[in-house]
Design a protein around this motif. Structure first.
Motif, short mmCIF file in Angstrom:
data_model
loop_
_atom_site.label_atom_id
_atom_site.label_comp_id
_atom_site.label_asym_id
_atom_site.label_seq_id
_atom_site.Cartn_x
_atom_site.Cartn_y
_atom_site.Cartn_z
N MET A 122 0.85 -1.19 0.00
CA MET A 122 0.00 0.00 0.00
C MET A 122 0.88 1.24 0.00
SD MET A 122 -2.77 1.29 2.85
CE MET A 122 -3.70 -0.24 2.76
N LYS A 123 0.58 2.18 -0.89
CA LYS A 123 1.31 3.44 -0.94
C LYS A 123 1.01 4.25 0.31
CE LYS A 123 1.92 7.54 -3.85
NZ LYS A 123 1.44 8.26 -5.05
N LYS A 124 2.05 4.85 0.88
CA LYS A 124 1.89 5.61 2.11
C LYS A 124 1.00 6.82 1.86
CE LYS A 124 4.71 7.07 6.02
NZ LYS A 124 6.10 7.20 6.54
N VAL A 125 0.09 7.09 2.80
CA VAL A 125 -0.84 8.20 2.66
C VAL A 125 -0.07 9.51 2.67
CG1 VAL A 125 -1.29 8.51 5.14
CG2 VAL A 125 -3.08 9.04 3.48
N GLU A 126 -0.55 10.48 1.90
CA GLU A 126 0.07 11.80 1.83
C GLU A 126 -0.42 12.67 2.97
OE1 GLU A 126 0.26 14.49 -1.98
OE2 GLU A 126 -1.59 14.98 -0.88
N ILE A 133 -17.02 6.59 2.78
CA ILE A 133 -15.74 6.76 2.09
C ILE A 133 -15.24 5.41 1.58
CG2 ILE A 133 -13.31 7.40 2.39
CD1 ILE A 133 -14.34 9.54 4.41
N ARG A 134 -15.35 4.39 2.41
CA ARG A 134 -14.91 3.05 2.00
C ARG A 134 -15.69 2.57 0.77
NH1 ARG A 134 -14.07 2.16 7.73
NH2 ARG A 134 -16.27 1.63 8.00
N GLU A 135 -16.99 2.86 0.74
CA GLU A 135 -17.80 2.44 -0.41
C GLU A 135 -17.40 3.20 -1.66
OE1 GLU A 135 -22.46 1.77 -1.79
OE2 GLU A 135 -22.02 2.73 0.14
N ILE A 136 -17.12 4.48 -1.53
CA ILE A 136 -16.66 5.26 -2.68
C ILE A 136 -15.34 4.69 -3.20
CG2 ILE A 136 -15.77 7.52 -3.41
CD1 ILE A 136 -17.84 8.78 -1.49
N ARG A 137 -14.46 4.33 -2.28
CA ARG A 137 -13.17 3.75 -2.68
C ARG A 137 -13.37 2.44 -3.43
NH1 ARG A 137 -8.88 5.71 -4.20
NH2 ARG A 137 -10.12 4.91 -5.92
N GLU A 138 -14.26 1.59 -2.94
CA GLU A 138 -14.50 0.28 -3.55
C GLU A 138 -15.13 0.40 -4.94
OE1 GLU A 138 -16.98 -1.58 -0.68
OE2 GLU A 138 -15.36 -1.91 0.78
N LYS A 139 -15.88 1.47 -5.19
CA LYS A 139 -16.66 1.57 -6.41
C LYS A 139 -16.11 2.62 -7.39
CE LYS A 139 -20.87 -0.23 -4.32
NZ LYS A 139 -22.29 0.00 -3.96
N THR A 140 -14.85 3.02 -7.19
CA THR A 140 -14.20 3.93 -8.13
C THR A 140 -12.87 3.34 -8.56
OG1 THR A 140 -13.27 5.16 -6.24
CG2 THR A 140 -15.27 6.05 -7.26
N PRO A 141 -12.34 3.75 -9.71
CA PRO A 141 -11.07 3.20 -10.21
C PRO A 141 -9.89 3.48 -9.27
CG PRO A 141 -12.21 4.43 -11.93
CD PRO A 141 -12.92 4.73 -10.65
N ASP A 142 -8.93 2.58 -9.26
CA ASP A 142 -7.73 2.77 -8.44
C ASP A 142 -6.95 4.01 -8.86
OD1 ASP A 142 -8.36 0.51 -7.04
OD2 ASP A 142 -6.99 -0.80 -8.16
N SER A 143 -7.12 4.42 -10.11
CA SER A 143 -6.40 5.59 -10.62
C SER A 143 -6.95 6.91 -10.07
CB SER A 143 -6.47 5.62 -12.15
OG SER A 143 -7.82 5.55 -12.59
N VAL A 168 -6.59 5.46 7.24
CA VAL A 168 -5.78 4.79 6.22
C VAL A 168 -6.55 3.61 5.63
CG1 VAL A 168 -3.69 3.45 5.80
CG2 VAL A 168 -3.58 5.51 7.21
N GLU A 169 -7.18 2.84 6.48
CA GLU A 169 -7.88 1.64 6.03
C GLU A 169 -9.14 1.95 5.23
OE1 GLU A 169 -8.27 -0.46 9.72
OE2 GLU A 169 -6.08 -0.59 9.94
N SER A 170 -9.61 3.20 5.29
CA SER A 170 -10.78 3.57 4.47
C SER A 170 -10.41 3.71 3.00
CB SER A 170 -11.38 4.88 4.98
OG SER A 170 -10.53 5.98 4.66
N GLY A 171 -9.10 3.79 2.71
CA GLY A 171 -8.65 3.84 1.33
C GLY A 171 -8.32 5.21 0.79
N VAL A 172 -8.29 6.23 1.65
CA VAL A 172 -7.98 7.58 1.16
C VAL A 172 -6.50 7.70 0.85
CG1 VAL A 172 -9.92 8.63 2.36
CG2 VAL A 172 -7.70 8.54 3.49
N TYR A 181 2.72 3.28 10.08
CA TYR A 181 3.30 2.51 8.98
C TYR A 181 4.51 1.67 9.41
CZ TYR A 181 0.39 4.48 5.30
OH TYR A 181 -0.68 4.80 4.50
N GLU A 182 5.18 2.08 10.48
CA GLU A 182 6.32 1.31 10.96
C GLU A 182 5.90 -0.04 11.54
OE1 GLU A 182 8.43 3.76 13.72
OE2 GLU A 182 9.04 5.21 12.18
N ASP A 183 4.72 -0.09 12.14
CA ASP A 183 4.27 -1.34 12.75
C ASP A 183 2.74 -1.32 12.87
OD1 ASP A 183 3.94 -3.70 14.09
OD2 ASP A 183 5.25 -3.21 15.77
N LYS A 184 2.08 -1.62 11.75
CA LYS A 184 0.62 -1.52 11.72
C LYS A 184 -0.06 -2.47 12.70
CE LYS A 184 0.46 -0.17 6.84
NZ LYS A 184 -0.02 -0.54 5.49
#
Length: 411
Positions: A1-5, A149-159, A241-245, A275-278
């Motif tokens: 997983m890419k680190k959140v900004e 937010i999680r539902e929006i993440r699941e139903k939109t492209p990864d891009s 983080v786990e919501s996918g933002v 991120y060091e130890d989830k």
């Protein structure tokens, strides 16, 4: 997983530098026009160029807001402004209006486009629509729960990237779409001129009893019925983080350098620790103490876990909680002599105890043993705004280290 900004506000060039040095991955800012913070200092084109060069030299990004809802007259200047901003090399433009989107795509077809929270994106179909029209990132409306937010993440492209506000002032209206300011003060909140009437004191007046004002809330100080608590999600990094933002945004282009640096540093440490130890991550309460050291209102988690209720408003006052003063910022430091050159930001005194905060690591506490002014003369107090002061440091410090002290009614 890419680190959140971690995305920070930059109301001027100093705040941009502080945000970057204290841990932001990117900053967002406004120019002198077309931004929804018209009363922030904002950036001239020369300052924008200097800010982009500084941020890029540190491997960080700069996003420029052109997020007003423009009238016809505004459209005359916007194309040239977009051309100038793109030429400077900003990393993205934040907008809310489809007309401006069309202009950006025509003038700067390679520019990354972020959709402002002002566009009120609250569902996955709307997010898909904007993405199909060239938007790289959606800054979601504040009125969404983590579940939504999680539902929006699941139903939109990864891009498609998703960004959410995690800290700062909350608007009582729908993601800033407020008419109170326009109606009561003639200042259009959707053109960057909000007078913040949500923080004003209100009373009730009966139609046939003009001049007789009744408190809406039984308190001699009146009531602040629209006055929201500030958002603070620093205790909930894993859930966010786990919501996918993709990006955590801090509100505050009109806040001080002290505010920006302190809040950014606290969130930076919380994110890095996660991120060091989830699997074994545990929130460090010291970080909540840190964000409480800047000017703030009582905190809320907004809409993330449930819809705000009566306890998420502040009824007795619109004042901020201010327990610490920002008294200085380090401009230079001589390791050999351990003498710091400090620019004064609030009156400070010989012998008083201060906390010294470097961009990285824990702060340390020391007394001001002595001070000298720019002429090398011994002084007991630094009373003049932004005067140069020399003082010894107990430990090594870096450029842009901050000096703060616990507030005292006598200082």
């Amino acid at each position: 997983m890419k680190k959140v900004e971690l995305l920070a506000p930059a109301g001027n060039l100093e705040k941009l530098k502080m945000a970057v040095l204290y841990g932001a991955d990117a900053v967002y800012l406004g120019g002198e026009e077309f931004s929804l913070r018209a009363y922030a200092e904002n950036f001239t084109l020369d300052e924008l160029k200097a800010g982009v060069e500084f941020a890029h030299s540190k491997g960080k990004k700069v996003y420029v807001t052109i997020n007003i809802f423009p009238h016809n007259d505004d459209l005359k200047k916007i194309p040239e402004y977009i051309k100038e901003v793109a030429g400077i090399g900003v990393d993205a433009i934040i907008l809310s209006d489809p007309g401006i989107l069309s202009i950006v795509k025509e003038i700067a077809p390679d520019m990354e486009i972020h959709l402002s929270t002002q566009a009120n994106n609250t569902n996955f179909m709307s997010a898909r629509f904007w993405h199909n029209h060239g938007v790289k990132r959606i800054i979601l409306a504040r009125e969404l729960s983590l579940e939504e937010i999680r539902e929006i993440r699941e139903k939109t492209p990864d891009s498609l990237e998703l960004e959410v506000f995690v800290h700062g002032a909350m608007c009582i209206s729908y993601s800033g779409r407020c008419l109170l300011s326009n109606y009561m003060a003639g200042r259009d909140s959707n053109r960057g001129l909000c007078a913040h009437p949500c923080r004003w004191k209100y009373y009730l007046m009966e139609e046939k009893r003009p001049g007789e004002y009744y408190p809406v809330y039984e308190n001699e100080r009146g009531t602040f019925i629209f006055n929201s608590r500030d958002l603070c999600m620093i205790e909930h990094i894993p859930e966010l983080v786990e919501s996918g933002v993709s990006s955590f945004k801090i509100e505050g282009r009109m806040k001080s350098s002290f505010y920006v640096a302190t809040v950014v540093k606290a969130y930076r440490e919380a994110i890095d620790a996660y991120y060091e130890d989830k699997d074994n991550y545990k929130f460090d309460p010291r970080l909540l103490e840190e964000v409480c050291k800047v000017s703030h209102r009582e905190f809320t988690t907004g809409f993330f876990f449930n819809k705000p209720g009566p306890k998420d408003q502040i009824y007795a006052t619109s004042s901020y909680i201010r327990e610490y003063d920002f008294v200085g910022v380090v401009q230079k430091y001589d390791k050999a002599t351990k003498i710091a050159t400090v620019e004064q930001r609030n009156r400070m005194y010989k012998g008083e105890e201060i906390e010294v905060v470097n961009p990285k690591g824990n702060f340390f506490v020391q007394k001001i043993e002595w001070m000298k002014n720019a002429d090398g003369e011994d002084i007991d107090v630094a009373p003049h705004p932004q005067m140069t002061v020399y003082m010894p440091m107990k430990e090594d410090v870096e450029e842009f280290a901050m000096l703060r002290r616990k507030s005292s009614p006598n200082k």
